[in-house]
Design an enzyme around this catalytic site. Sequence first.
Site, PDB file in Angstrom:
ATOM      1  N   GLU A  46       0.822  -1.205   0.000  1.00 47.01           N
ATOM      2  CA  GLU A  46       0.000   0.000   0.000  1.00 47.01           C
ATOM      3  C   GLU A  46       0.861   1.262   0.000  1.00 47.01           C
ATOM      4  O   GLU A  46       0.544   2.246  -0.697  1.00 47.01           O
ATOM      5  CB  GLU A  46      -0.904   0.040   1.240  1.00 47.01           C
ATOM      6  CG  GLU A  46      -1.748  -1.209   1.438  1.00 47.01           C
ATOM      7  CD  GLU A  46      -1.069  -2.212   2.354  1.00 47.01           C
ATOM      8  OE1 GLU A  46      -1.754  -2.701   3.264  1.00 47.01           O
ATOM      9  OE2 GLU A  46       0.124  -2.507   2.163  1.00 47.01           O
ATOM     10  N   CYS A  69      -1.825  -3.334   7.600  1.00 48.80           N
ATOM     11  CA  CYS A  69      -1.407  -3.619   8.978  1.00 48.80           C
ATOM     12  C   CYS A  69      -1.819  -2.488   9.922  1.00 48.80           C
ATOM     13  O   CYS A  69      -1.847  -1.318   9.551  1.00 48.80           O
ATOM     14  CB  CYS A  69       0.092  -3.883   9.050  1.00 48.80           C
ATOM     15  SG  CYS A  69       1.132  -2.500   8.587  1.00 48.80           S
ATOM     16  N   CYS A  78       0.247   0.641   8.182  1.00 52.52           N
ATOM     17  CA  CYS A  78      -0.148   1.115   6.852  1.00 52.52           C
ATOM     18  C   CYS A  78      -1.511   1.806   6.881  1.00 52.52           C
ATOM     19  O   CYS A  78      -1.777   2.707   6.080  1.00 52.52           O
ATOM     20  CB  CYS A  78      -0.196  -0.050   5.864  1.00 52.52           C
ATOM     21  SG  CYS A  78       1.416  -0.755   5.483  1.00 52.52           S
ATOM     22  N   ARG A 178      11.788 -25.092  -4.971  1.00 53.54           N
ATOM     23  CA  ARG A 178      12.515 -24.807  -3.728  1.00 53.54           C
ATOM     24  C   ARG A 178      12.502 -23.318  -3.387  1.00 53.54           C
ATOM     25  O   ARG A 178      12.441 -22.942  -2.213  1.00 53.54           O
ATOM     26  CB  ARG A 178      13.973 -25.256  -3.850  1.00 53.54           C
ATOM     27  CG  ARG A 178      14.200 -26.740  -3.777  1.00 53.54           C
ATOM     28  CD  ARG A 178      15.681 -27.047  -3.949  1.00 53.54           C
ATOM     29  NE  ARG A 178      15.953 -28.481  -3.913  1.00 53.54           N
ATOM     30  CZ  ARG A 178      17.137 -29.018  -4.132  1.00 53.54           C
ATOM     31  NH1 ARG A 178      18.182 -28.236  -4.414  1.00 53.54           N
ATOM     32  NH2 ARG A 178      17.302 -30.333  -4.068  1.00 53.54           N
ATOM     33  N   ASP A 194      23.370 -39.562  -0.726  1.00 54.03           N
ATOM     34  CA  ASP A 194      23.384 -38.804  -1.983  1.00 54.03           C
ATOM     35  C   ASP A 194      24.346 -37.626  -1.992  1.00 54.03           C
ATOM     36  O   ASP A 194      24.662 -37.098  -3.060  1.00 54.03           O
ATOM     37  CB  ASP A 194      21.970 -38.290  -2.294  1.00 54.03           C
ATOM     38  CG  ASP A 194      20.956 -39.413  -2.470  1.00 54.03           C
ATOM     39  OD1 ASP A 194      21.380 -40.526  -2.832  1.00 54.03           O
ATOM     40  OD2 ASP A 194      19.760 -39.178  -2.239  1.00 54.03           O
ATOM     41  N   GLU A 286      12.448 -32.821   1.512  1.00 51.52           N
ATOM     42  CA  GLU A 286      12.846 -33.542   0.298  1.00 51.52           C
ATOM     43  C   GLU A 286      13.366 -34.951   0.582  1.00 51.52           C
ATOM     44  O   GLU A 286      13.926 -35.585  -0.300  1.00 51.52           O
ATOM     45  CB  GLU A 286      13.880 -32.727  -0.480  1.00 51.52           C
ATOM     46  CG  GLU A 286      13.302 -31.542  -1.211  1.00 51.52           C
ATOM     47  CD  GLU A 286      14.098 -31.141  -2.440  1.00 51.52           C
ATOM     48  OE1 GLU A 286      15.083 -31.828  -2.770  1.00 51.52           O
ATOM     49  OE2 GLU A 286      13.738 -30.130  -3.065  1.00 51.52           O
ATOM     50  N   GLY A 288      14.475 -38.239   3.694  1.00 57.07           N
ATOM     51  CA  GLY A 288      14.112 -39.399   2.904  1.00 57.07           C
ATOM     52  C   GLY A 288      12.711 -39.897   3.231  1.00 57.07           C
ATOM     53  O   GLY A 288      11.894 -39.193   3.845  1.00 57.07           O
TER      54      GLY A 288
END
Length: 358
Positions: A46, A69, A78, A178, A194, A286, A288
């Site tokens: 705003e 806000c 704001c 991501r 990995d 992500e 395991g």
Amino acid sequence: MQRALALALKAKGQTSPNPLVGAVIVRGEKVIAEGWHRRCGADHAEIVALKKAGDRAKGARLFVNLEPCFHYGRTPPCVDEVIRSGIQEVILGMKDPNPLTHGKSVAKLRRAAIPTRVGILRTECEKLNEVFVKYITTGMPFVATKSAQSLDGKIATASGRSQWITSEKSRQYARVIRDEFDAILVGINTVMKDNPGLNPHRKTKKLKKIILDTTLKISLTAKLFEGMDPRDCLIVTTAAASPSKRDALAARGVTVIIAPPKEGRVDIRWAFKELAKREITSILVEGGARVIGSALRENLVDKMYIYTAPKIIGNQRALSSIDGLNGTNVEQSVRLKNLTMKPLDDEWLVTGYVFRDR
């Protein structure tokens, strides 16, 4: 309001812990100024639009997807600037779920004799800020999981080989996703097997890396430490970890969090609550398979991304994409709702929200 939503989306993944907000100032049928919140600490949407409009804001209408806000935070309220600007009418998508503001700015605008409408494209506005709504109303992060699997739900062969189940196009798209999150989380077994980098798609994106590591097995030379501020790596462990290993990681600037154990592992619910206290509002899990299963079992998951390749591994000893739910009948299965499917060459990304009936 559709334009306000489109503007807000420009900063997706960049405003945390603040919400995504866009603002449009209209006189008659003509847009005279617009703006969006670019990052935490910067002017709110705003204010950006009002500064551009200047005196032209007097007698105009303000469209904004979230209630302005009411409280002092990193920036002043704001709502006071909106009132001072001479805006004639305010149209809002939704009230701010933050109790410091919720409905208070709407009431203040109306007391100032500024007609204020609420609920325009409410569903779309709530979806846009699903992360903020979850975080601010529950004190927990919005949690999504990512799996890449074969048609029969496997992420590796019986011998443990997993490169590559899905195509480069799917893997590239997963890296783009991501960037929408504050942090990426994996378990220590994924790191050891990995040795992933866990890097964002954009080099300018500040993505925190979270590792669940009950006894601090992580190597100090793990790839995920490369090319990043070590303070952006958080390792959640337990008191069972070696004090000397904790000290070595801390000396590098890595944040080590000591969590209580649960069934011999890090208490994942406690960990997520602690991460939320550190203003981590969204987490992409992500791997395991056991970490995802644990998060689902603890009812912590909101959304799932499942990348599926047209391959069948066909071995019961092959690793499944999710493990550890241990339901005894089909009725105990995790159900998804609001499914969407996106083609990625000859593969599919299925996205859905975890169904909660309580």
